[in-house]
Design a protein around this motif. Structure first.
Motif, PDB file in Angstrom:
ATOM      1  N   TYR A  21       0.835  -1.204   0.000  1.00  0.00           N
ATOM      2  CA  TYR A  21       0.000   0.000   0.000  1.00  0.00           C
ATOM      3  C   TYR A  21       0.875   1.261   0.000  1.00  0.00           C
ATOM      4  CZ  TYR A  21      -4.144  -2.821   0.919  1.00  0.00           C
ATOM      5  OH  TYR A  21      -5.166  -3.726   0.825  1.00  0.00           O
ATOM      6  N   TYR A  22       2.132   1.126   0.420  1.00  0.00           N
ATOM      7  CA  TYR A  22       3.099   2.216   0.364  1.00  0.00           C
ATOM      8  C   TYR A  22       4.004   1.998  -0.852  1.00  0.00           C
ATOM      9  CZ  TYR A  22       1.862   3.097   5.261  1.00  0.00           C
ATOM     10  OH  TYR A  22       1.188   3.363   6.432  1.00  0.00           O
ATOM     11  N   SER A  55      -6.712  11.360  -5.685  1.00  0.00           N
ATOM     12  CA  SER A  55      -6.875   9.912  -5.527  1.00  0.00           C
ATOM     13  C   SER A  55      -8.344   9.534  -5.419  1.00  0.00           C
ATOM     14  CB  SER A  55      -6.129   9.430  -4.281  1.00  0.00           C
ATOM     15  OG  SER A  55      -4.745   9.681  -4.368  1.00  0.00           O
ATOM     16  N   GLN A  56      -8.716   8.476  -6.133  1.00  0.00           N
ATOM     17  CA  GLN A  56     -10.096   7.996  -6.104  1.00  0.00           C
ATOM     18  C   GLN A  56     -10.344   7.059  -4.930  1.00  0.00           C
ATOM     19  OE1 GLN A  56     -12.499   9.175  -8.374  1.00  0.00           O
ATOM     20  NE2 GLN A  56     -10.751  10.550  -8.683  1.00  0.00           N
ATOM     21  N   HIS A  57      -9.281   6.424  -4.443  1.00  0.00           N
ATOM     22  CA  HIS A  57      -9.393   5.522  -3.295  1.00  0.00           C
ATOM     23  C   HIS A  57      -8.580   6.095  -2.146  1.00  0.00           C
ATOM     24  CE1 HIS A  57     -11.170   2.468  -5.929  1.00  0.00           C
ATOM     25  NE2 HIS A  57     -10.196   2.740  -6.792  1.00  0.00           N
ATOM     26  N   VAL A  58      -9.037   5.868  -0.931  1.00  0.00           N
ATOM     27  CA  VAL A  58      -8.301   6.285   0.258  1.00  0.00           C
ATOM     28  C   VAL A  58      -8.082   5.022   1.098  1.00  0.00           C
ATOM     29  CG1 VAL A  58      -8.255   7.760   2.294  1.00  0.00           C
ATOM     30  CG2 VAL A  58      -9.301   8.594   0.181  1.00  0.00           C
ATOM     31  N   TYR A  59      -6.925   4.383   0.882  1.00  0.00           N
ATOM     32  CA  TYR A  59      -6.629   3.128   1.569  1.00  0.00           C
ATOM     33  C   TYR A  59      -5.953   3.396   2.905  1.00  0.00           C
ATOM     34  CZ  TYR A  59      -7.571   0.693  -2.838  1.00  0.00           C
ATOM     35  OH  TYR A  59      -8.167   0.206  -3.978  1.00  0.00           O
ATOM     36  N   GLY A  60      -6.230   2.543   3.855  1.00  0.00           N
ATOM     37  CA  GLY A  60      -5.590   2.618   5.157  1.00  0.00           C
ATOM     38  C   GLY A  60      -6.065   1.483   6.040  1.00  0.00           C
ATOM     39  N   ILE A  61      -5.478   1.383   7.227  1.00  0.00           N
ATOM     40  CA  ILE A  61      -5.901   0.385   8.209  1.00  0.00           C
ATOM     41  C   ILE A  61      -7.067   0.953   8.995  1.00  0.00           C
ATOM     42  CG2 ILE A  61      -5.207  -1.005  10.187  1.00  0.00           C
ATOM     43  CD1 ILE A  61      -2.352  -0.842   9.159  1.00  0.00           C
ATOM     44  N   ASP A  62      -8.119   0.182   9.122  1.00  0.00           N
ATOM     45  CA  ASP A  62      -9.328   0.626   9.812  1.00  0.00           C
ATOM     46  C   ASP A  62      -9.081   0.728  11.320  1.00  0.00           C
ATOM     47  OD1 ASP A  62     -11.900   1.492   9.934  1.00  0.00           O
ATOM     48  OD2 ASP A  62     -12.832  -0.440   9.517  1.00  0.00           O
ATOM     49  N   LYS A  63      -9.900   1.532  11.965  1.00  0.00           N
ATOM     50  CA  LYS A  63      -9.980   1.655  13.420  1.00  0.00           C
ATOM     51  C   LYS A  63      -8.886   2.572  13.983  1.00  0.00           C
ATOM     52  CE  LYS A  63     -13.399  -1.278  13.509  1.00  0.00           C
ATOM     53  NZ  LYS A  63     -14.791  -0.842  13.750  1.00  0.00           N
ATOM     54  N   GLY A  67       3.951  -0.317  13.724  1.00  0.00           N
ATOM     55  CA  GLY A  67       4.458  -1.350  12.854  1.00  0.00           C
ATOM     56  C   GLY A  67       3.382  -2.131  12.133  1.00  0.00           C
ATOM     57  N   ASP A  68       2.080  -1.836  12.420  1.00  0.00           N
ATOM     58  CA  ASP A  68       1.020  -2.625  11.782  1.00  0.00           C
ATOM     59  C   ASP A  68       0.941  -2.376  10.280  1.00  0.00           C
ATOM     60  OD1 ASP A  68      -0.070  -0.067  11.933  1.00  0.00           O
ATOM     61  OD2 ASP A  68      -1.829  -0.665  13.089  1.00  0.00           O
ATOM     62  N   MET A  69       1.540  -1.283   9.797  1.00  0.00           N
ATOM     63  CA  MET A  69       1.541  -1.051   8.348  1.00  0.00           C
ATOM     64  C   MET A  69       2.556  -1.929   7.621  1.00  0.00           C
ATOM     65  SD  MET A  69       3.386   1.385  10.114  1.00  0.00           S
ATOM     66  CE  MET A  69       2.377   2.840  10.141  1.00  0.00           C
ATOM     67  N   ALA A 107      -6.046  -4.681   9.068  1.00  0.00           N
ATOM     68  CA  ALA A 107      -7.413  -4.446   8.565  1.00  0.00           C
ATOM     69  C   ALA A 107      -7.436  -3.354   7.498  1.00  0.00           C
ATOM     70  CB  ALA A 107      -8.330  -4.075   9.728  1.00  0.00           C
ATOM     71  N   TRP A 108      -6.838  -3.631   6.336  1.00  0.00           N
ATOM     72  CA  TRP A 108      -6.774  -2.659   5.244  1.00  0.00           C
ATOM     73  C   TRP A 108      -8.152  -2.486   4.608  1.00  0.00           C
ATOM     74  CZ3 TRP A 108      -2.573   0.226   4.790  1.00  0.00           C
ATOM     75  CH2 TRP A 108      -1.366  -0.256   5.320  1.00  0.00           C
TER      76      TRP A 108
END
Length: 529
Positions: free
Chosen positions: A38-39, A221-229, A240-242, A248-249
């Motif tokens: 994702y990066y 950007s059309q999408h905004v990706y990231g880890i939820d919560k 370090g969860d990335m 939870a992507w």
């Protein structure tokens, strides 16, 4: 000693007003690791384009061909603390580059997914964008490739400090730093230097730099990706969860995030002559760029992303600001990630990010809708064995769950932090801390091993400690260090650090009467009501 610090942060979350809690979710705050796909730095080999950008705050001049660094949403330090989501976040998402005969142009997107992860903490939503509300300093580091004015000393100032006292040092070579803030009011300034470091006296000031800063709502950007919560370990958010594909992507836009309302962007133009280069330098050799956002005394986010922005995110900042705040506002950040390239790939410094072009995911990742109020199982760290040249440290306990950090090298330091969260007072405790002395050397003095004091014998292994105070009960509410120990890595392989809690007595007072029960007795956890 290399002065590389890594943490294992162990937390016991307990609702001790009602009963003794069993061990809650425990995770390692591991600073070592490789970012997920994702990066990306210069994804698909993109190095920006030659194009003149109209400096009007509109995003219309930019397109995806100019993307030079991809980050993610919801990775700012606030999300790793249990109670920091009331703060205004600094969350970089993507960095773009362009140039023409006269200027270098940069554009970056910033996400604000508070509406998805913490809508009840409404302050960051109600306040508006950073350019409307805040004056957080930001830095743009530019590597022109010119050897005659390259800045050394890891980007410290020639007087031995850091630029604007922001505790940021940089491994990669660079030649100029553009400094301003999120409103564009402070500066922009341009700094240079030499092999001795940055000269804190600017080359160009706000009236002579020629740098323009504009901003506006919305994202390319059309999408905004990231880890939820958010809310830290209570929702499995740990530093370090990335680095884990199993985190939870999600695509926050697919979940209903209002990107047009809450997300925003900046564009900056920098005259090439102020950088000491021409367009031919960019097209022939290429240049590098790194963007760093700051708050307090430290960096908070950067593109390309570096894990130093995250390594102490779960620790409190009580010593410098507020206990609820993340220690990332005050810690030291040594950035080792390679700069994004513009004009041409290359650069003289080693690439620490993956060198294979990474394609941004196109399929939204869904997240279970059942809310998580308290983690019940440890987050699994990657299972790939560490090389034989590394050390793996396992922190375990009869009361706290096991956590592991890998990738430690000889000379590194690692801190094991057992954190207790108790809603009742603690009257007394007794504990033993053992460790593999052939691979770890204890650095923490006896007086600092148990933050509440008491008696500690640090000359033995295991280390033995105890504390008692029935008149003024010890407060561990909110999650505080019960035992914390820093070690120097002496050898490779695997080493255990084990905490055995022999006694833990909980208490409260009512009408001057002390009520007390043993939560742990003779090393055994007791279920009390």
């Amino acid at each position: 000693m290399k002065n590389t610090k890594k943490w294992i942060s162990v937390l016991l979350a307990a609702l001790l007003l009602v009963s003794v809690a069993t061990a809650a979710g425990i995770s390692a705050s591991a600073t070592a690791g490789t970012l997920t796909s994702y990066y990306a730095t210069n994804p698909d080999g993109k190095v920006g384009v030659q194009k003149t950008i109209t400096m009007d705050g509109s995003i219309s001049d930019w397109d995806s061909s100019m993307l030079i660094a991809q980050g993610t949403a919801n990775d700012d330090p606030r999300v790793y603390r249990p109670n920091s989501m009331y703060e205004v976040g600094e969350d970089l998402y993507a960095l773009y580059g362009a140039y023409d005969d006269d200027n270098l142009y940069l554009m970056w997107e910033m996400a604000n997914v508070q509406d998805m992860v913490a809508p009840n903490d409404n302050y960051p939503l109600a306040q508006g964008t950073l350019y409307e509300t805040s004056e957080f300093p930001l830095f743009i580091f530019v590597d022109t490739g010119k050897a005659d004015d390259a800045i050394g000393n890891n980007g410290q100032t020639i007087t031995g400090g850091t630029l604007w006292d922001k505790n940021i040092t940089v491994q990669n070579s660079f030649n100029r730093v553009i400094a301003t803030d999120t409103k564009g009011n402070n500066g922009p300034w341009i700094y240079g230097g030499s092999s001795a470091g940055i000269n804190p006296v600017e080359i160009y000031n706000r009236t002579t730099s020629g740098v323009q800063v504009k901003y506006g709502k919305g994202m390319l950007s059309q999408h905004v990706y990231g880890i939820d919560k958010a809310y830290g370990i209570y929702n499995n958010r740990v530093p370090g969860d990335m680095c884990s594909d199993s985190s939870a992507w999600v695509d926050f836009n697919a979940k209903g995030h209002n990107s047009a309302l809450y997300d925003f962007h900046y564009e900056v133009s920098i005259p090439l002559d102020r950088l000491g280069i021409t367009k031919n330098d960019i097209t022939t050799n290429g240049i590098g760029a790194m963007l760093v956002m700051t708050s307090g005394l430290s960096g908070m986010d950067c593109l390309p992303y570096d894990l130093s922005m995250n390594d102490n995110a779960d620790l409190d900042d009580a010593a410098h600001s507020q206990e609820n705040n993340s220690f990332e506002k005050s810690d030291e950040d040594f950035i080792t990630t390679s700069f994004a390239r513009i004009g041409k790939a290359g650069g003289s410094t080693p690439v620490t990010q993956p060198t294979t072009p990474v394609t941004q995911p196109t399929t939204p990742v869904t997240q279970p809708t059942t809310p998580v109020t308290q983690p019940t199982t440890p987050e699994t760290q990657p299972t790939t064995p560490s090389p034989a040249t590394d050390l793996t440290v396992n922190a375990n306990s009869n009361l706290f769950n096991t956590s592991t950090v890998t990738g430690l090298e000889v000379g590194d330091t690692v801190t094991v932090d057992y954190k207790l969260n108790a809603n009742m007072g603690v009257a007394s405790a007794m504990w033993r801390l053992s460790y593999d002395s052939s691979k770890l050397r204890l650095l923490t003095p006896a007086s600092s091993l148990g933050p509440v004091g008491g008696s500690v014998n640090a000359n033995s292994n295991p280390v033995i400690g105890n504390f008692t105070n029935v008149s003024t009960l010890y407060d561990f509410s909110g999650g505080k260090s019960f035992v914390q120990a820093e070690f120097e890595v002496l050898a490779t392989g695997s080493a255990d650090v084990s905490l055995t809690v022999e006694e833990l007595n909980l208490a409260y007072k009512s009408n001057n009467v002390l009520y007390m029960e043993s939560a742990v007795e003779n090393g055994q956890i007791r279920d009390i009501t």
